[in-house]
Structures are given as C-alpha cells and as structure tokens.
Design a protein around this motif. Structure first.
Motif, PDB file in Angstrom:
ATOM      1  N   LEU A   2      41.050  50.616  11.770  1.00  0.00           N
ATOM      2  CA  LEU A   2      40.672  51.167  13.060  1.00  0.00           C
ATOM      3  C   LEU A   2      39.221  51.630  13.041  1.00  0.00           C
ATOM      4  N   PRO A   3      38.550  51.602  14.196  1.00  0.00           N
ATOM      5  CA  PRO A   3      37.172  52.096  14.260  1.00  0.00           C
ATOM      6  C   PRO A   3      37.137  53.599  14.031  1.00  0.00           C
ATOM      7  N   PRO A   4      36.020  54.121  13.542  1.00  0.00           N
ATOM      8  CA  PRO A   4      35.939  55.569  13.314  1.00  0.00           C
ATOM      9  C   PRO A   4      35.978  56.335  14.625  1.00  0.00           C
ATOM     10  N   ARG A   5      36.468  57.533  14.539  1.00  0.00           N
ATOM     11  CA  ARG A   5      36.528  58.399  15.707  1.00  0.00           C
ATOM     12  C   ARG A   5      35.126  58.746  16.196  1.00  0.00           C
ATOM     13  N   GLU A   9      33.329  63.410  20.787  1.00  0.00           N
ATOM     14  CA  GLU A   9      34.494  63.733  21.615  1.00  0.00           C
ATOM     15  C   GLU A   9      35.384  64.737  20.885  1.00  0.00           C
ATOM     16  N   ARG A  10      35.698  65.823  21.558  1.00  0.00           N
ATOM     17  CA  ARG A  10      36.650  66.782  21.014  1.00  0.00           C
ATOM     18  C   ARG A  10      38.028  66.421  21.561  1.00  0.00           C
ATOM     19  N   LEU A  11      38.996  66.282  20.673  1.00  0.00           N
ATOM     20  CA  LEU A  11      40.344  65.883  21.066  1.00  0.00           C
ATOM     21  C   LEU A  11      41.282  67.080  21.007  1.00  0.00           C
ATOM     22  N   LYS A  12      42.117  67.194  22.010  1.00  0.00           N
ATOM     23  CA  LYS A  12      43.127  68.252  22.031  1.00  0.00           C
ATOM     24  C   LYS A  12      44.448  67.634  22.475  1.00  0.00           C
ATOM     25  N   ALA A  13      45.447  67.706  21.588  1.00  0.00           N
ATOM     26  CA  ALA A  13      46.788  67.188  21.876  1.00  0.00           C
ATOM     27  C   ALA A  13      46.746  65.714  22.275  1.00  0.00           C
ATOM     28  N   GLY A  15      47.602  61.684  20.797  1.00  0.00           N
ATOM     29  CA  GLY A  15      48.403  61.020  19.785  1.00  0.00           C
ATOM     30  C   GLY A  15      47.577  60.296  18.757  1.00  0.00           C
ATOM     31  N   THR A  16      46.544  59.604  19.197  1.00  0.00           N
ATOM     32  CA  THR A  16      45.672  58.875  18.287  1.00  0.00           C
ATOM     33  C   THR A  16      44.278  59.479  18.315  1.00  0.00           C
ATOM     34  N   PRO A  98      44.335  50.275  23.768  1.00  0.00           N
ATOM     35  CA  PRO A  98      45.683  50.815  23.606  1.00  0.00           C
ATOM     36  C   PRO A  98      45.703  52.152  22.873  1.00  0.00           C
ATOM     37  N   GLY A  99      44.561  52.560  22.355  1.00  0.00           N
ATOM     38  CA  GLY A  99      44.463  53.841  21.670  1.00  0.00           C
ATOM     39  C   GLY A  99      44.262  54.986  22.646  1.00  0.00           C
ATOM     40  N   LEU A 100      43.095  55.653  22.546  1.00  0.00           N
ATOM     41  CA  LEU A 100      42.851  56.822  23.385  1.00  0.00           C
ATOM     42  C   LEU A 100      42.840  56.491  24.872  1.00  0.00           C
TER      43      LEU A 100
END
Length: 359
Positions: A2-5, A9-13, A15-16, A98-100
């Motif tokens: 998978l590509p790096p995050r 972007e700050r992620l909160k709750a 799944g991926t 299909p990810g974020l």
C-alpha cells in the motif's frame, strides 16, 4: 504494497490509513521528498457528501448466491469504515480509492423515495421483497442528517411492498415506527450485523459503527416493536472473531433475535491488501496465523469469488465453523428460516378523495 499514509492528514476513527488507487486507474501516485524539511500543520480528514440524481433506484441481480433479485442502496461508500467491507472495491468504479475515499467520500441519493414510487407505479412491475443495505449501510452516520430512509419506507408501506434490511447503524431506531408498521403487515424483516462482542476490537475494525452493546439494544428494541430480527454473525474472521460465534448467537437470542446467519470473511480485490495492512498495524502477532486460516477456507488464496463458495468457504476450517454455528443456532432455539414476507397486498395507494375498497 500500500502507498504510505499522507502525513499532512490527521485521521480520527478511520478503518484504513491509506488511499491506494483503484484497479481502473491508469496512473499510480507516490510521495517523494523534495529535500525541504518544512513542518506543516496537518488537517483533520473529514467526510464529504455529494449528491447523485440517478434515473432509477431499484437494482436488479441474478446471483445464485443470494435470495433476493432487487435492492436499493441510498448511498455509495460508507462512513462506518469497516476494514473488511466487501463493498470497498465498488468505489473504484467512481475513480476513487477503495481505501480512505470509500469511507470519507460518500454519495447520497436524496430522490430515492420519488424514484421508488415511480418505479412501483409502472404497469409491468411485479412485487418481490426489496433488500436494503446489500452494498453499503443505509443507516450510516450521514443518514441521521439526510433522512432518506423514512421516505423510502413510507413509499413501501403505502404500496404494501415487502422489504428487508441489513444494517449496523443505530439510526434505524429513529424509524422504528415505520418498520413496526410494515412488520405488522408481514412485510418487513431486519438483519443486524454483529462481528464481535469486544468493544475494543469493534472500534478498531469498525471505527464509526455502533458498539456491540448498542447493536444488541437495536435488536431488543426492534423485536419489542414486533419487527422480526435476524442476527448476522458476519464476517467470521478466523482466530480473531471465530471464537465468539456461540457467544454472539447467545447474546442476540437473549435480546430477541429469532433467526441467524453467518458468512466467513471475504477479501475481494482491493480489500485483501487493506485488511492485511490493518492486521500488520493492529494485530501484528496474529496476522500470519489469521491469513493462513483465511486461505485454508479459500482454496489457498485470500479470496474465492466463485458462486457457491464465496459465502460459505470450503475445507475443514469452513465446515467446522459452520457446524458450530448450526449446533449453537439449534441449541438456542433460533428458527432455521425466516417466515416469508407477504406480497399479495401490493397495490397503488388510494389518491386523495378516492373511495377505499371494502375488500
């Protein structure tokens, strides 16, 4: 791989943690350092909702694996963010990840009720149960604001049309009077999906879906209102949630569920690498064991999409899980099959001022 995050972007709750390209994309993107070390404040990734105005709302299918031939999906994408969701690959058709993107870029169909009424009014239409929630959850968080479902249910009730639902969204309780109205006419059945009773595991796998205790309350409230409820032990993940099969069935039966079903984990297309990445991040010590057991049920692969196999699996692993499920279902007093829904009363609702029939 998978590509790096995206570190901005700050992620909160969610799944991926990544945004892999869909299988139809002609180009691949990667992050490269330009040599400048300039700190930037990350922004919280929020859900975006766009509107779609389709020309029809009922989707037809001829799959031999499922019991319905028509369905309605008021939304594309799902904010619940369940990492294992088999619907994730459908976002690739939209040119989205299909990810974020699947859990943050949602498409809504606000005209669903009007389209449904128009399609039911066609002289050629013949009634059969319409399934809701077959792809993405119609009671995902955005539904609490857009309220598309009450209009759909009102049309179905006015036309005396049977309907089934699969959900894990607690907003279904907002519409409990409509579901009870349909159930009183033998025209409704609801399935509540429970993957685990462990709230910590559920939060990690299904970050914006209701907690297990809330889903049990949903079963209890719907059953108390006279709505037939099926508990769906799905997906059953080897090693991770498989030990809970009997406990989930017992808790759901106590809450009022009368029928039950189970489906082993499916990892179609882009879901497999997303799930593997989730295991590496959340259950690294169990990842290899889990995937070995998954492949034992899928002919040595991450997924087996063949009709007759995709919802059952194969081999000793799948057979043992199914046998445990059936034994527990019988011991707890579940009905083997749900009662058929009534299609005999289907018809156009009376117009204003029109005399009602006596028969």
């Amino acid at each position: 791989m998978l590509p790096p995050r995206n570190p901005d972007e700050r992620l909160k709750a969610r799944g991926t943690a990544s945004r892999p390209e869909g299988r139809f994309e002609a180009h691949r993107r990667s992050r490269e350092s330009d040599g400048w070390d300039i700190p930037e404040e990350g922004s919280l990734l929020r859900t975006e909702v766009v509107t779609e105005r389709p020309r029809s709302i009922i989707t037809r299918n001829s799959s031999p694996d499922i019991s319905f031939d028509r369905s309605i999906n008021p939304y594309r994408g799902c904010e619940h963010g369940c990492i294992y969701c088999y619907a994730r690959p459908t976002h690739a058709w939209l040119g989205l990840s299909p990810g974020l993107d699947f859990e943050t870029k949602i498409t809504a169909k606000p005209d669903a009720a009007d389209l449904l009424a128009r399609e039911l009014a066609r002289p050629s239409y013949r009634p059969a149960p319409i399934a809701l929630g077959t792809n993405t959850d119609p009671y995902q968080p955005v539904e609490s604001k857009l309220a598309i479902m009450p209009g759909i249910l009102r049309v179905l009730s006015d036309w005396n049309h049977p309907v089934t639902l699969v959900t894990r969204g607690q907003t279904v309780l907002r519409d409990i009077a409509l579901w009870a109205e349909l159930a009183a006419k033998d025209m409704a059945a609801v399935g509540i999906s429970i993957t685990t009773l462990d709230p910590g595991l559920a939060r990690a796998m299904e970050p914006r879906a209701p907690a297990p205790a809330t889903r049990l309350r949903m079963i209890r409230d719907l059953a108390a209102a006279g709505v037939p409820v099926r508990v769906m032990v799905a997906p059953v993940i080897p090693v991770l949630t498989e030990p809970e099969i009997e406990a989930i069935l017992s808790a759901a039966r106590e809450a009022g569920a009368t029928t039950a079903s189970m489906i082993p984990l499916r990892l179609p297309l882009e879901v497999a690498p997303l799930f593997r990445d989730w295991l590496d991040r959340h259950r690294p010590g169990m990842a290899a064991h889990i995937m070995n057991r998954v492949q034992a049920m899928r002919g040595g692969k991450d997924n087996d999409p063949r009709f007759g196999h995709r919802f059952r699996g194969q081999g000793i692993e799948a057979d043992l899980a199914l046998q445990r499920f059936r034994l527990a279902r019988r011991r707890l007093g579940y009905h083997k099959d749900a009662a058929p829904l009534d299609c005999s009363c289907f018809g156009a609702p009376p117009k204003a001022g029109e005399q009602l029939s006596l028969f």
